[in-house]
Design a protein around this motif. Structure first.
Motif, PDB file in Angstrom:
ATOM      1  N   ILE A  55       1.719  17.771  -0.811  1.00 58.96           N
ATOM      2  CA  ILE A  55       0.288  17.641  -1.063  1.00 58.96           C
ATOM      3  C   ILE A  55      -0.452  18.257   0.116  1.00 58.96           C
ATOM      4  N   HIS A  56      -1.338  19.187  -0.161  1.00 57.94           N
ATOM      5  CA  HIS A  56      -2.087  19.868   0.894  1.00 57.94           C
ATOM      6  C   HIS A  56      -3.390  19.118   1.167  1.00 57.94           C
ATOM      7  N   ALA A  57      -3.745  19.040   2.434  1.00 58.77           N
ATOM      8  CA  ALA A  57      -4.947  18.298   2.820  1.00 58.77           C
ATOM      9  C   ALA A  57      -5.574  18.943   4.045  1.00 58.77           C
ATOM     10  N   ASP A  58      -6.868  18.758   4.177  1.00 58.82           N
ATOM     11  CA  ASP A  58      -7.581  19.230   5.355  1.00 58.82           C
ATOM     12  C   ASP A  58      -7.347  18.244   6.499  1.00 58.82           C
ATOM     13  N   ARG A  59      -7.237  18.769   7.723  1.00 56.94           N
ATOM     14  CA  ARG A  59      -7.000  17.895   8.871  1.00 56.94           C
ATOM     15  C   ARG A  59      -8.087  16.836   9.025  1.00 56.94           C
ATOM     16  N   SER A  60      -9.308  17.186   8.660  1.00 61.15           N
ATOM     17  CA  SER A  60     -10.428  16.272   8.898  1.00 61.15           C
ATOM     18  C   SER A  60     -10.447  15.090   7.939  1.00 61.15           C
ATOM     19  N   ASN A  61      -9.833  15.244   6.765  1.00 60.33           N
ATOM     20  CA  ASN A  61      -9.880  14.131   5.803  1.00 60.33           C
ATOM     21  C   ASN A  61      -8.529  13.891   5.130  1.00 60.33           C
ATOM     22  N   TRP A  62      -7.446  14.153   5.865  1.00 54.15           N
ATOM     23  CA  TRP A  62      -6.115  13.980   5.283  1.00 54.15           C
ATOM     24  C   TRP A  62      -5.856  12.530   4.882  1.00 54.15           C
ATOM     25  N   ALA A  63      -6.514  11.590   5.557  1.00 54.68           N
ATOM     26  CA  ALA A  63      -6.304  10.178   5.226  1.00 54.68           C
ATOM     27  C   ALA A  63      -6.798   9.864   3.813  1.00 54.68           C
ATOM     28  N   ASP A  64      -7.755  10.642   3.300  1.00 49.40           N
ATOM     29  CA  ASP A  64      -8.179  10.457   1.912  1.00 49.40           C
ATOM     30  C   ASP A  64      -7.030  10.783   0.962  1.00 49.40           C
ATOM     31  N   ALA A  65      -6.283  11.839   1.290  1.00 44.96           N
ATOM     32  CA  ALA A  65      -5.118  12.192   0.475  1.00 44.96           C
ATOM     33  C   ALA A  65      -4.061  11.101   0.551  1.00 44.96           C
ATOM     34  N   LEU A  66      -3.882  10.516   1.745  1.00 47.57           N
ATOM     35  CA  LEU A  66      -2.942   9.412   1.900  1.00 47.57           C
ATOM     36  C   LEU A  66      -3.346   8.232   1.028  1.00 47.57           C
ATOM     37  N   THR A  67      -4.620   7.898   1.062  1.00 49.30           N
ATOM     38  CA  THR A  67      -5.111   6.782   0.242  1.00 49.30           C
ATOM     39  C   THR A  67      -4.843   7.028  -1.230  1.00 49.30           C
ATOM     40  N   GLN A  68      -5.036   8.265  -1.672  1.00 48.63           N
ATOM     41  CA  GLN A  68      -4.811   8.599  -3.076  1.00 48.63           C
ATOM     42  C   GLN A  68      -3.331   8.488  -3.441  1.00 48.63           C
ATOM     43  N   VAL A  69      -2.455   8.920  -2.533  1.00 47.98           N
ATOM     44  CA  VAL A  69      -1.019   8.808  -2.786  1.00 47.98           C
ATOM     45  C   VAL A  69      -0.622   7.341  -2.942  1.00 47.98           C
ATOM     46  N   LEU A  70      -1.106   6.494  -2.048  1.00 48.20           N
ATOM     47  CA  LEU A  70      -0.777   5.071  -2.117  1.00 48.20           C
ATOM     48  C   LEU A  70      -1.277   4.452  -3.413  1.00 48.20           C
ATOM     49  N   THR A  71      -2.466   4.872  -3.848  1.00 48.24           N
ATOM     50  CA  THR A  71      -3.010   4.374  -5.112  1.00 48.24           C
ATOM     51  C   THR A  71      -2.163   4.845  -6.285  1.00 48.24           C
ATOM     52  N   ASP A  72      -1.846   6.133  -6.296  1.00 50.20           N
ATOM     53  CA  ASP A  72      -1.071   6.702  -7.407  1.00 50.20           C
ATOM     54  C   ASP A  72       0.326   6.097  -7.496  1.00 50.20           C
ATOM     55  N   LYS A  73       0.918   5.779  -6.351  1.00 50.44           N
ATOM     56  CA  LYS A  73       2.273   5.237  -6.331  1.00 50.44           C
ATOM     57  C   LYS A  73       2.291   3.710  -6.445  1.00 50.44           C
ATOM     58  N   GLY A  74       1.123   3.100  -6.444  1.00 45.12           N
ATOM     59  CA  GLY A  74       1.050   1.651  -6.558  1.00 45.12           C
ATOM     60  C   GLY A  74       1.566   0.914  -5.341  1.00 45.12           C
ATOM     61  N   VAL A  75       1.426   1.507  -4.158  1.00 35.88           N
ATOM     62  CA  VAL A  75       1.943   0.898  -2.926  1.00 35.88           C
ATOM     63  C   VAL A  75       1.001  -0.198  -2.438  1.00 35.88           C
ATOM     64  N   LYS A  76       1.562  -1.365  -2.168  1.00 31.06           N
ATOM     65  CA  LYS A  76       0.785  -2.488  -1.653  1.00 31.06           C
ATOM     66  C   LYS A  76       1.185  -2.872  -0.226  1.00 31.06           C
ATOM     67  N   ARG A  77       2.379  -2.461   0.201  1.00 36.28           N
ATOM     68  CA  ARG A  77       2.858  -2.808   1.551  1.00 36.28           C
ATOM     69  C   ARG A  77       3.409  -1.543   2.197  1.00 36.28           C
ATOM     70  N   LEU A  78       2.730  -1.094   3.264  1.00 40.17           N
ATOM     71  CA  LEU A  78       3.059   0.160   3.932  1.00 40.17           C
ATOM     72  C   LEU A  78       3.494  -0.098   5.359  1.00 40.17           C
ATOM     73  N   GLY A  79       4.678   0.370   5.730  1.00 36.38           N
ATOM     74  CA  GLY A  79       5.133   0.305   7.109  1.00 36.38           C
ATOM     75  C   GLY A  79       4.540   1.455   7.901  1.00 36.38           C
ATOM     76  N   VAL A  80       3.954   1.139   9.060  1.00 33.38           N
ATOM     77  CA  VAL A  80       3.282   2.166   9.848  1.00 33.38           C
ATOM     78  C   VAL A  80       3.268   1.754  11.316  1.00 33.38           C
ATOM     79  N   GLY A  81       3.360   2.760  12.203  1.00 32.93           N
ATOM     80  CA  GLY A  81       3.301   2.489  13.629  1.00 32.93           C
ATOM     81  C   GLY A  81       1.881   2.208  14.099  1.00 32.93           C
ATOM     82  N   ARG A  82       1.702   2.233  15.421  1.00 36.42           N
ATOM     83  CA  ARG A  82       0.381   1.968  15.995  1.00 36.42           C
ATOM     84  C   ARG A  82      -0.052   3.023  17.006  1.00 36.42           C
TER      85      ARG A  82
END
Length: 217
Positions: A55-82
Motif C-alpha cells: 500500500i503506497h502512502a505519503d510520508r505526511s499522512n501514512w498513519a491514515d493508511a495504517l488506520t484504514q488497514v486496521l479497519t479493513d482487517k478488523g484489527v482490535k489489538r495491535l502490538g507496537v513499540g514506543r
C-alpha cells in the motif's frame, strides 16, 4: 596434544607459506544499476507474487493508511513499540480510537500466552528493502523485538521507498555488515509459508498469514 591441536600445528607450520584468500569478483552480486522507480517496481512485483500486500502512502499522512488497514482487517489489538518514530506516530494517530495498543517491551514469560493467542497484528519499522528478491530487512530491538513481526497473524511493516536497494549484497556492503552486523537481522519476503511433499504452499502455518507493507513516498 589433541587431534585438533595437531591439525592446527601442521597448518601453522606449512612449508609453502601461509594460506591467503583468493581474489574474488563480487560485482555480479550487486550493482544492478536500477533507478529508484525500477527498484520499487521490482520490489513490489516480487513481494506481491508471494501474497505480500503493498500500500503506497505519503510520508505526511501514512498513519491514515495504517488506520484504514486496521479497519479493513478488523484489527482490535495491535502490538507496537514506543521509541521508534514509526511507533510514536502510529500511537499518536491511533490514540483514543477503537484499536487497543499493546506494549511489546515486556518479558516474554509475562505475556507469552497473550501474545500467541490474542494479539491480532504487529506493527514494525524496517531498515530497508531489497528489490531483487522483494524482501524487507529488519534489525530487531527491545522496542521492536523480532517476535513482533513473527508471531501475530498480521504483520504491518513500514518501508520508506528511498531505502530500497538493488540486492542483498548491496545492503551488506553499503551498511558495512562485515564490521557492524547485528546479532539478529531479519529478512522477510512475504507472509509465513511452507509446503508439503507435493509442494503445495500453505500460508500462516509458522507465523503471520498476512504481510502488509506501507511504502512511504
Amino acid at each position: 596434544m589433541s587431534a585438533r591441536d595437531s591439525i592446527l600445528k601442521r597448518l601453522r607450520e606449512r612449508t609453502d607459506g601461509p594460506l591467503t584468500a583468493p581474489e574474488s569478483d563480487y560485482s555480479v552480486m550487486g550493482g544492478r544499476g536500477w533507478t529508484p522507480e525500477q527498484r520499487l517496481a521490482h520490489f513490489e512485483e516480487k513481494i506481491t507474487s508471494v501474497h505480500g500486500e503493498v500500500i503506497h502512502a505519503d510520508r505526511s499522512n501514512w498513519a491514515d493508511a495504517l488506520t484504514q488497514v486496521l479497519t479493513d482487517k478488523g484489527v482490535k489489538r495491535l502490538g507496537v513499540g514506543r521509541e521508534h518514530p514509526v511507533a510514536r506516530e502510529a500511537r499518536e494517530a491511533l490514540a483514543g480510537g477503537a484499536v487497543e495498543l499493546i506494549d511489546v517491551e515486556r518479558d516474554i514469560e509475562t505475556w507469552q500466552r497473550e501474545q500467541f493467542e490474542t494479539l491480532e497484528a504487529g506493527l514494525t519499522s524496517t531498515r530497508g528493502g531489497i528489490a531483487e528478491t522483494g524482501s524487507l530487512w529488519l534489525w530487531p530491538t527491545p522496542d521492536e523485538p523480532r517476535r513482533l513481526s513473527l508471531v501475530p497473524p498480521l504483520h504491518i511493516a513500514v518501508l520508506d521507498a528511498d531505502v530500497i536497494e538493488d540486492t542483498l549484497f548491496d545492503v551488506i556492503a553499503s551498511h558495512d555488515w562485515a564490521n557492524n552486523m547485528p546479532t539478529n537481522a531479519l529478512l522477510i519476503s512475504g507472509p509465513s509459508k511452507t509446503a508439503d511433499i507435493e509442494q503445495t504452499l500453505a500460508y500462516g502455518v509458522h507465523g503471520p498469514r498476512e504481510l502488509v507493507i506501507l511504502v512511504r513516498h
